[in-house]
Scaffold this motif. Sequence first.
Motif, PDB file in Angstrom:
ATOM      1  N   GLY A 125      42.053  71.294  39.885  1.00 42.15           N
ATOM      2  CA  GLY A 125      42.059  71.340  41.340  1.00 42.15           C
ATOM      3  C   GLY A 125      42.091  69.788  41.798  1.00 42.15           C
ATOM      4  N   ARG A 184      37.043  69.210  46.026  1.00 41.73           N
ATOM      5  CA  ARG A 184      37.482  69.534  47.246  1.00 41.73           C
ATOM      6  C   ARG A 184      38.419  70.889  47.354  1.00 41.73           C
ATOM      7  NH1 ARG A 184      34.539  66.166  50.158  1.00 41.73           N
ATOM      8  NH2 ARG A 184      34.736  63.936  49.335  1.00 41.73           N
ATOM      9  N   TYR A 185      39.053  71.135  46.228  1.00 42.78           N
ATOM     10  CA  TYR A 185      39.730  72.371  46.401  1.00 42.78           C
ATOM     11  C   TYR A 185      39.938  73.021  44.811  1.00 42.78           C
ATOM     12  CZ  TYR A 185      43.132  76.253  47.559  1.00 42.78           C
ATOM     13  OH  TYR A 185      43.881  77.453  47.443  1.00 42.78           O
ATOM     14  N   ALA A 186      39.717  73.958  44.331  1.00 45.67           N
ATOM     15  CA  ALA A 186      40.161  74.605  43.276  1.00 45.67           C
ATOM     16  C   ALA A 186      40.341  76.147  43.309  1.00 45.67           C
ATOM     17  CB  ALA A 186      39.151  74.403  42.079  1.00 45.67           C
ATOM     18  N   ALA A 187      41.567  76.553  43.539  1.00 44.59           N
ATOM     19  CA  ALA A 187      42.080  77.792  43.943  1.00 44.59           C
ATOM     20  C   ALA A 187      41.438  78.740  42.778  1.00 44.59           C
ATOM     21  CB  ALA A 187      43.613  77.962  43.914  1.00 44.59           C
ATOM     22  N   ARG A 243      37.859  79.218  43.253  1.00 45.43           N
ATOM     23  CA  ARG A 243      37.416  79.468  44.566  1.00 45.43           C
ATOM     24  C   ARG A 243      36.430  78.429  45.128  1.00 45.43           C
ATOM     25  NH1 ARG A 243      34.643  84.560  44.612  1.00 45.43           N
ATOM     26  NH2 ARG A 243      34.628  84.601  42.493  1.00 45.43           N
ATOM     27  N   PHE A 244      36.665  77.214  44.803  1.00 42.99           N
ATOM     28  CA  PHE A 244      35.978  76.067  45.182  1.00 42.99           C
ATOM     29  C   PHE A 244      36.448  75.266  46.162  1.00 42.99           C
ATOM     30  CE2 PHE A 244      33.331  74.611  41.089  1.00 42.99           C
ATOM     31  CZ  PHE A 244      32.979  75.794  41.122  1.00 42.99           C
ATOM     32  N   ARG A 245      35.845  75.083  47.435  1.00 49.25           N
ATOM     33  CA  ARG A 245      36.250  74.272  48.428  1.00 49.25           C
ATOM     34  C   ARG A 245      35.145  73.249  48.805  1.00 49.25           C
ATOM     35  NH1 ARG A 245      40.844  74.123  51.752  1.00 49.25           N
ATOM     36  NH2 ARG A 245      41.550  75.983  50.992  1.00 49.25           N
ATOM     37  N   ASN A 246      35.099  71.959  48.627  1.00 48.73           N
ATOM     38  CA  ASN A 246      34.397  71.025  49.226  1.00 48.73           C
ATOM     39  C   ASN A 246      33.308  71.398  48.523  1.00 48.73           C
ATOM     40  OD1 ASN A 246      36.040  69.495  50.805  1.00 48.73           O
ATOM     41  ND2 ASN A 246      35.996  71.087  52.425  1.00 48.73           N
ATOM     42  N   VAL A 247      32.936  71.505  47.080  1.00 54.52           N
ATOM     43  CA  VAL A 247      31.532  71.957  46.521  1.00 54.52           C
ATOM     44  C   VAL A 247      31.077  70.597  45.936  1.00 54.52           C
ATOM     45  CG1 VAL A 247      30.677  73.250  44.627  1.00 54.52           C
ATOM     46  CG2 VAL A 247      32.593  74.220  45.967  1.00 54.52           C
ATOM     47  N   THR A 268      44.479  61.064  46.949  1.00 53.72           N
ATOM     48  CA  THR A 268      43.766  62.306  47.656  1.00 53.72           C
ATOM     49  C   THR A 268      42.985  63.254  46.311  1.00 53.72           C
ATOM     50  OG1 THR A 268      45.632  63.685  47.274  1.00 53.72           O
ATOM     51  CG2 THR A 268      45.454  62.731  49.367  1.00 53.72           C
ATOM     52  N   SER A 315      44.616  64.250  43.657  1.00 53.33           N
ATOM     53  CA  SER A 315      45.456  65.220  43.149  1.00 53.33           C
ATOM     54  C   SER A 315      47.099  64.514  42.413  1.00 53.33           C
ATOM     55  CB  SER A 315      46.323  65.986  44.355  1.00 53.33           C
ATOM     56  OG  SER A 315      47.129  64.968  45.350  1.00 53.33           O
TER      57      SER A 315
END
Length: 303
Positions: A53, A63-66, A69-73, A136, A138
């Motif tokens: 992610g 920040r995001y790992a689909a 299910r991580f977002r800003n962790v 970013t 990515s």
Amino acid sequence: MFGEDGQFRHALVVPSRADDDPVEAVRSLCRQLRDDALALGATPAAIGVVTPGLVDETEGVVRYAANLRFRNVPLRAFIGADLGLPVAVGHDARAAGIAEAVAGAASGLDNFLLLPLGTGIAAAVVVHGAPVPGATGSAGEVGHMPVYPGGEPCSCGQRGCLEVYASAGGLARRYARLGGTPGLDSQAIAEAVATDPVARTVWDDATQALGTALATLTLTLDPARIILGGGLADAGVLFFDPVRDALHAALAWRTPPPLLRSAFGAQAAQVGAAIMARRKADLPVPDGWGVPELARTGAGPYV
């Protein structure tokens, strides 16, 4: 878990479940690893945690790992509070690149590419000795590079992405969609290439797509070496020879960089995480730290 000598000591594999709290699942796994280390008579110095992610390695935040299910962790803050240890947080592909640079197929090189070919495809882009995160976080998301414009749809919303054709997961899904024997994974498809026309078709598409993508990356980054890992790389010359041919054909005016198999395979990100953890704890990481036993004996897995 790795010892002071860089050798693998202990692993803990926990299947994910859809109804889990994903953040708590990772925190629980880290606590269990710490407890296992203590039970084995070892005192942990630090822990490295890597994920796919978009990862802010400076802040220790995913920040995001689909898939997770991580977002800003804020993983560094959470796990540091849980364990009372220094915590290094990073991207799994870039961590794998660190392992290859220290003790693997990129040892001694400052500029190279590593592509683990698993469920998806990401790349570690190493320039002047450091993995490049990008503006970013990515950089290296090459799985979503279009290699067949207007081709088959990808889960990202685009069409013709490299990941659709050349990841282990994508190859298996294409094989099933095109009428192949149900339930075959990429390893079984590789074994069927000589006798199964559908397997041959998806295999040829995969190697051509990957060779084309590697040519684009070569022209952009001029790596000294390209390293492939993951399940498809386990097929050896059946995979590497046609990828090399496709790469060479797409670079008519220049010599392609050497193409090698990962020294660590599926364990590359774990070794990289351990190296990151040692650095976070201000412990030395000598050249060759974490090198696999096969490589020590001169029987390394490079193709």
